[in-house]
Design a protein around this motif. Structure first.
Motif, short mmCIF file in Angstrom:
data_model
loop_
_atom_site.label_atom_id
_atom_site.label_comp_id
_atom_site.label_asym_id
_atom_site.label_seq_id
_atom_site.Cartn_x
_atom_site.Cartn_y
_atom_site.Cartn_z
N THR A 169 0.83 -1.20 0.00
CA THR A 169 0.00 0.00 0.00
C THR A 169 0.87 1.25 0.00
O THR A 169 1.97 1.25 0.55
N THR A 170 0.37 2.29 -0.64
CA THR A 170 1.04 3.59 -0.65
C THR A 170 -0.01 4.69 -0.49
O THR A 170 -1.17 4.52 -0.87
N ARG A 221 -0.59 12.14 -0.75
CA ARG A 221 -1.54 13.19 -0.38
C ARG A 221 -2.84 12.56 0.13
O ARG A 221 -2.85 11.96 1.18
N SER A 222 -3.92 12.67 -0.62
CA SER A 222 -5.19 12.12 -0.16
C SER A 222 -5.63 10.89 -0.97
O SER A 222 -6.77 10.48 -0.89
N THR A 223 -4.69 10.30 -1.72
CA THR A 223 -4.99 9.12 -2.52
C THR A 223 -4.23 7.91 -2.00
O THR A 223 -3.02 7.99 -1.76
N ALA A 224 -4.93 6.81 -1.82
CA ALA A 224 -4.33 5.56 -1.37
C ALA A 224 -4.39 4.54 -2.49
O ALA A 224 -5.38 4.46 -3.23
N GLU A 278 -9.55 4.82 5.83
CA GLU A 278 -10.16 5.57 6.92
C GLU A 278 -9.67 7.01 6.80
O GLU A 278 -8.47 7.28 6.89
N CYS A 279 -10.61 7.92 6.59
CA CYS A 279 -10.26 9.33 6.43
C CYS A 279 -10.11 10.01 7.79
O CYS A 279 -10.74 9.61 8.77
N LYS A 280 -9.27 11.04 7.84
CA LYS A 280 -8.94 11.68 9.11
C LYS A 280 -10.06 12.60 9.61
O LYS A 280 -10.34 12.64 10.80
N ILE A 328 -5.01 2.99 6.15
CA ILE A 328 -5.46 2.14 5.04
C ILE A 328 -5.08 0.70 5.34
O ILE A 328 -4.11 0.45 6.05
N TRP A 329 -5.85 -0.23 4.82
CA TRP A 329 -5.52 -1.64 4.94
C TRP A 329 -6.24 -2.40 3.84
O TRP A 329 -7.16 -1.91 3.20
N VAL A 330 -5.78 -3.62 3.61
CA VAL A 330 -6.35 -4.49 2.59
C VAL A 330 -6.92 -5.72 3.30
O VAL A 330 -6.23 -6.31 4.15
N SER A 331 -8.14 -6.08 2.96
CA SER A 331 -8.73 -7.30 3.52
C SER A 331 -8.78 -8.36 2.43
O SER A 331 -8.82 -8.04 1.23
#
Length: 116
Positions: free
Chosen positions: A47-48, A51-54, A73-75, A108-111
């Protein structure tokens, strides 16, 4: 060459030789797997955040199909969290998932879902 320089050179060569002899050999270590025989191996993801894009890039080195989802998950409290649709990753295939927040990203995470 003065005696002190010869001693320094000899000491340097000796230390280099000893360091080379005692240095451990580089080995490829297989990833640690689960001890549970029922667990199906899944795709490996990186994951990377820019700015505001994951972005998550997942590769499946196994012989089964793996389904992956990106969660963001947004801040800010007013910025809705993002969950992508599940994407199937076949054997030896790669997929890229991305999403964004309006402002900053908190986590961010991946399931991994079982393929169905």
């Amino acid at each position: 060459m003065p005696v002190s320089r010869r001693r320094t050179a000899a000491l340097t060569i000796t230390l280099a030789a000893l360091a080379g002899v005692t240095a451990p050999a580089a080995r490829a270590v297989p990833p640690v797997g689960s001890d549970d025989p029922q667990e199906v191996p899944h795709a490996q993801c990186r994951t990377t955040v820019v700015r505001s894009t994951a972005t998550a890039t997942c590769f499946n080195p196994h012989g089964n199909i793996s389904r992956v989802r990106l969660h963001i998950e947004c801040k800010r409290w007013y910025d809705p969290d993002v969950d992508s649709l599940a994407e199937a990753v076949g054997p030896a295939q790669r997929v890229t998932l991305s999403g964004r927040c309006w402002q900053e990203i908190e986590d961010i995470w991946v399931s991994h879902d079982p393929a169905g």
